[in-house]
Design a protein around this motif. Structure first.
Motif, PDB file in Angstrom:
ATOM      1  N   ARG A  22       0.834  -1.196   0.000  1.00 51.06           N
ATOM      2  CA  ARG A  22       0.000   0.000   0.000  1.00 51.06           C
ATOM      3  C   ARG A  22       0.864   1.240   0.000  1.00 51.06           C
ATOM      4  O   ARG A  22       0.555   2.219  -0.646  1.00 51.06           O
ATOM      5  N   ALA A  23       1.983   1.234   0.719  1.00 51.05           N
ATOM      6  CA  ALA A  23       2.883   2.389   0.723  1.00 51.05           C
ATOM      7  C   ALA A  23       3.485   2.592  -0.658  1.00 51.05           C
ATOM      8  O   ALA A  23       3.631   3.706  -1.123  1.00 51.05           O
ATOM      9  N   ASP A  24       3.826   1.491  -1.353  1.00 47.36           N
ATOM     10  CA  ASP A  24       4.404   1.610  -2.687  1.00 47.36           C
ATOM     11  C   ASP A  24       3.414   2.227  -3.665  1.00 47.36           C
ATOM     12  O   ASP A  24       3.796   2.958  -4.565  1.00 47.36           O
ATOM     13  N   ASP A  25       2.102   1.936  -3.523  1.00 44.71           N
ATOM     14  CA  ASP A  25       1.095   2.514  -4.406  1.00 44.71           C
ATOM     15  C   ASP A  25       1.098   4.032  -4.331  1.00 44.71           C
ATOM     16  O   ASP A  25       0.859   4.708  -5.310  1.00 44.71           O
ATOM     17  N   SER A  26       1.356   4.572  -3.145  1.00 39.94           N
ATOM     18  CA  SER A  26       1.275   6.018  -2.970  1.00 39.94           C
ATOM     19  C   SER A  26       2.487   6.748  -3.548  1.00 39.94           C
ATOM     20  O   SER A  26       2.440   7.958  -3.684  1.00 39.94           O
ATOM     21  N   VAL A  27       3.567   6.043  -3.868  1.00 38.20           N
ATOM     22  CA  VAL A  27       4.751   6.716  -4.385  1.00 38.20           C
ATOM     23  C   VAL A  27       4.867   6.648  -5.903  1.00 38.20           C
ATOM     24  O   VAL A  27       5.873   7.042  -6.451  1.00 38.20           O
ATOM     25  N   CYS A  28       3.851   6.178  -6.582  1.00 44.70           N
ATOM     26  CA  CYS A  28       3.899   6.128  -8.038  1.00 44.70           C
ATOM     27  C   CYS A  28       3.766   7.557  -8.565  1.00 44.70           C
ATOM     28  O   CYS A  28       2.686   8.150  -8.517  1.00 44.70           O
ATOM     29  N   ALA A  29       4.873   8.117  -9.000  1.00 39.72           N
ATOM     30  CA  ALA A  29       4.909   9.499  -9.478  1.00 39.72           C
ATOM     31  C   ALA A  29       5.852   9.578 -10.676  1.00 39.72           C
ATOM     32  O   ALA A  29       6.984  10.044 -10.562  1.00 39.72           O
ATOM     33  N   PRO A  30       5.404   9.116 -11.858  1.00 34.39           N
ATOM     34  CA  PRO A  30       6.286   9.091 -13.028  1.00 34.39           C
ATOM     35  C   PRO A  30       6.709  10.486 -13.472  1.00 34.39           C
ATOM     36  O   PRO A  30       5.978  11.468 -13.290  1.00 34.39           O
ATOM     37  N   LEU A  31       7.883  10.552 -14.067  1.00 34.32           N
ATOM     38  CA  LEU A  31       8.468  11.793 -14.566  1.00 34.32           C
ATOM     39  C   LEU A  31       8.650  11.661 -16.075  1.00 34.32           C
ATOM     40  O   LEU A  31       9.301  10.731 -16.543  1.00 34.32           O
ATOM     41  N   VAL A  32       8.055  12.589 -16.836  1.00 32.20           N
ATOM     42  CA  VAL A  32       8.185  12.603 -18.291  1.00 32.20           C
ATOM     43  C   VAL A  32       8.568  14.005 -18.714  1.00 32.20           C
ATOM     44  O   VAL A  32       7.837  14.965 -18.432  1.00 32.20           O
ATOM     45  N   SER A  33       9.718  14.160 -19.342  1.00 31.61           N
ATOM     46  CA  SER A  33      10.214  15.449 -19.851  1.00 31.61           C
ATOM     47  C   SER A  33      10.184  16.549 -18.802  1.00 31.61           C
ATOM     48  O   SER A  33       9.789  17.680 -19.078  1.00 31.61           O
ATOM     49  N   GLY A  34      10.576  16.206 -17.585  1.00 30.79           N
ATOM     50  CA  GLY A  34      10.649  17.208 -16.523  1.00 30.79           C
ATOM     51  C   GLY A  34       9.319  17.524 -15.869  1.00 30.79           C
ATOM     52  O   GLY A  34       9.223  18.437 -15.054  1.00 30.79           O
ATOM     53  N   VAL A  35       8.275  16.770 -16.186  1.00 25.77           N
ATOM     54  CA  VAL A  35       6.965  16.972 -15.571  1.00 25.77           C
ATOM     55  C   VAL A  35       6.627  15.720 -14.756  1.00 25.77           C
ATOM     56  O   VAL A  35       6.720  14.603 -15.254  1.00 25.77           O
ATOM     57  N   ARG A  36       6.260  15.941 -13.496  1.00 27.07           N
ATOM     58  CA  ARG A  36       5.938  14.852 -12.573  1.00 27.07           C
ATOM     59  C   ARG A  36       4.412  14.674 -12.531  1.00 27.07           C
ATOM     60  O   ARG A  36       3.672  15.645 -12.496  1.00 27.07           O
ATOM     61  N   PHE A  37       3.968  13.418 -12.552  1.00 27.58           N
ATOM     62  CA  PHE A  37       2.551  13.082 -12.506  1.00 27.58           C
ATOM     63  C   PHE A  37       2.267  12.250 -11.266  1.00 27.58           C
ATOM     64  O   PHE A  37       3.167  11.605 -10.739  1.00 27.58           O
ATOM     65  N   THR A  38       1.037  12.240 -10.839  1.00 30.94           N
ATOM     66  CA  THR A  38       0.599  11.394  -9.742  1.00 30.94           C
ATOM     67  C   THR A  38      -0.253  10.274 -10.331  1.00 30.94           C
ATOM     68  O   THR A  38      -1.220  10.538 -11.040  1.00 30.94           O
ATOM     69  N   CYS A  39       0.127   9.039 -10.050  1.00 33.62           N
ATOM     70  CA  CYS A  39      -0.642   7.896 -10.556  1.00 33.62           C
ATOM     71  C   CYS A  39      -1.996   7.836  -9.872  1.00 33.62           C
ATOM     72  O   CYS A  39      -2.113   8.129  -8.684  1.00 33.62           O
ATOM     73  N   PRO A  40      -3.015   7.412 -10.594  1.00 27.10           N
ATOM     74  CA  PRO A  40      -4.298   7.145  -9.938  1.00 27.10           C
ATOM     75  C   PRO A  40      -4.122   6.024  -8.921  1.00 27.10           C
ATOM     76  O   PRO A  40      -3.242   5.176  -9.058  1.00 27.10           O
ATOM     77  N   VAL A  41      -4.961   6.005  -7.909  1.00 31.26           N
ATOM     78  CA  VAL A  41      -4.891   4.976  -6.870  1.00 31.26           C
ATOM     79  C   VAL A  41      -5.046   3.600  -7.515  1.00 31.26           C
ATOM     80  O   VAL A  41      -5.937   3.386  -8.336  1.00 31.26           O
ATOM     81  N   GLY A  42      -4.144   2.698  -7.163  1.00 27.11           N
ATOM     82  CA  GLY A  42      -4.189   1.336  -7.687  1.00 27.11           C
ATOM     83  C   GLY A  42      -3.482   1.149  -9.020  1.00 27.11           C
ATOM     84  O   GLY A  42      -3.425   0.046  -9.531  1.00 27.11           O
ATOM     85  N   TRP A  43      -2.945   2.215  -9.601  1.00 25.10           N
ATOM     86  CA  TRP A  43      -2.229   2.128 -10.881  1.00 25.10           C
ATOM     87  C   TRP A  43      -0.739   2.141 -10.610  1.00 25.10           C
ATOM     88  O   TRP A  43      -0.269   2.657  -9.597  1.00 25.10           O
ATOM     89  N   GLN A  44       0.039   1.573 -11.538  1.00 32.48           N
ATOM     90  CA  GLN A  44       1.492   1.535 -11.414  1.00 32.48           C
ATOM     91  C   GLN A  44       2.137   1.577 -12.791  1.00 32.48           C
ATOM     92  O   GLN A  44       1.476   1.339 -13.803  1.00 32.48           O
ATOM     93  N   VAL A  45       3.427   1.884 -12.819  1.00 31.98           N
ATOM     94  CA  VAL A  45       4.171   1.896 -14.078  1.00 31.98           C
ATOM     95  C   VAL A  45       4.286   0.451 -14.557  1.00 31.98           C
ATOM     96  O   VAL A  45       4.751  -0.416 -13.823  1.00 31.98           O
ATOM     97  N   VAL A  46       3.837   0.210 -15.796  1.00 29.51           N
ATOM     98  CA  VAL A  46       3.934  -1.142 -16.365  1.00 29.51           C
ATOM     99  C   VAL A  46       4.886  -1.187 -17.551  1.00 29.51           C
ATOM    100  O   VAL A  46       5.274  -2.264 -17.989  1.00 29.51           O
ATOM    101  N   ASP A  47       5.265  -0.023 -18.091  1.00 25.16           N
ATOM    102  CA  ASP A  47       6.211   0.003 -19.200  1.00 25.16           C
ATOM    103  C   ASP A  47       6.815   1.400 -19.282  1.00 25.16           C
ATOM    104  O   ASP A  47       6.134   2.397 -19.024  1.00 25.16           O
ATOM    105  N   GLU A  48       8.090   1.466 -19.620  1.00 25.52           N
ATOM    106  CA  GLU A  48       8.751   2.749 -19.808  1.00 25.52           C
ATOM    107  C   GLU A  48       9.876   2.595 -20.810  1.00 25.52           C
ATOM    108  O   GLU A  48      10.445   1.525 -20.958  1.00 25.52           O
ATOM    109  N   ASP A  49      10.153   3.686 -21.525  1.00 23.12           N
ATOM    110  CA  ASP A  49      11.277   3.671 -22.469  1.00 23.12           C
ATOM    111  C   ASP A  49      12.567   3.665 -21.670  1.00 23.12           C
ATOM    112  O   ASP A  49      12.674   4.340 -20.661  1.00 23.12           O
ATOM    113  N   HIS A  50      13.531   2.921 -22.142  1.00 25.27           N
ATOM    114  CA  HIS A  50      14.819   2.832 -21.451  1.00 25.27           C
ATOM    115  C   HIS A  50      15.924   3.330 -22.353  1.00 25.27           C
ATOM    116  O   HIS A  50      15.814   3.245 -23.551  1.00 25.27           O
ATOM    117  N   PRO A  51      17.057   3.809 -21.904  1.00 29.48           N
ATOM    118  CA  PRO A  51      17.421   3.995 -20.507  1.00 29.48           C
ATOM    119  C   PRO A  51      16.851   5.298 -19.933  1.00 29.48           C
ATOM    120  O   PRO A  51      16.743   5.464 -18.737  1.00 29.48           O
TER     121      PRO A  51
END
Length: 190
Positions: A22-51
């Motif tokens: 539950r604590a990990d769910d609250s820290v989902c805050a992806p960063l794209v091009s210098g903009v930080r987003f807050t994940c909806p409750v229950g959502w998580q990063v499932v894919d991202e471009d690397h590196p």
């Protein structure tokens, strides 16, 4: 007596494991091009471009580390992707025109709206949104293009045929736009 000891230990570990997830769910805050987003409750990063992430995809299902996101979206689940404007476009209008031409379904099936969102860091911002028409037993999507801190971005929701609560899913796009904020850069020591 020893049996009760082990049952107690297992119960405590189970409770602790639940608290950690539950604590990990609250820290989902992806960063794209210098903009930080807050994940909806229950959502998580499932894919991202690397590196270096250029786009990030969130899902309302667990990430499968062995496969790409497009192969593992379960029936009844959805994804939200966040994209920066590709370098080949000069401005937002060019990107919108290209998006119209690249739509997965005929673009006439999408309703275009100009919407306004109250963003927590930028105030009122406008977005151009495209939402597929509601039809039973089809895949649907909603995309909004907008700018945060002079960074053009697109948030795109895709839901599978069996997804429920479509209106609530579509509302998540607006919630993410409202929560987006320029990320603060760490100060450099001289």
């Amino acid at each position: 007596m020893q049996r009760y000891f082990w049952l107690t230990v297992i119960s405590i570990l189970t409770l602790l494991a639940g608290t950690v997830s539950r604590a990990d769910d609250s820290v989902c805050a992806p960063l794209v091009s210098g903009v930080r987003f807050t994940c909806p409750v229950g959502w998580q990063v499932v894919d991202e471009d690397h590196p270096r992430p250029k786009s990030i995809t969130l899902g309302n299902f667990p990430r499968n580390p062995d496969r790409s996101q497009s192969e593992v979206t379960p029936a009844g689940k959805s994804t939200i992707s966040i994209f920066p404007m590709p370098d080949l476009y000069r401005d937002m209008e060019e990107w919108i025109i290209a998006t119209q031409h690249m739509a997965h379904t005929p673009f006439e099936d999408h309703q275009e709206t100009k919407e306004s969102f109250l963003n927590k860091s930028e105030g009122r911002i406008s977005a151009r949104c495209f939402t597929s028409q509601s039809r039973p037993l089809t895949v649907g999507d909603r995309s909004c293009l907008f700018t945060i801190g002079n960074v053009p971005l697109m948030i795109e929701l895709h839901h599978t045929r069996d997804a429920t609560g479509i209106a609530a899913l579509e509302a998540l796009v607006g919630q993410m736009i409202e929560s987006a904020r320029p990320a603060s850069l760490p100060s450099r020591k001289k």
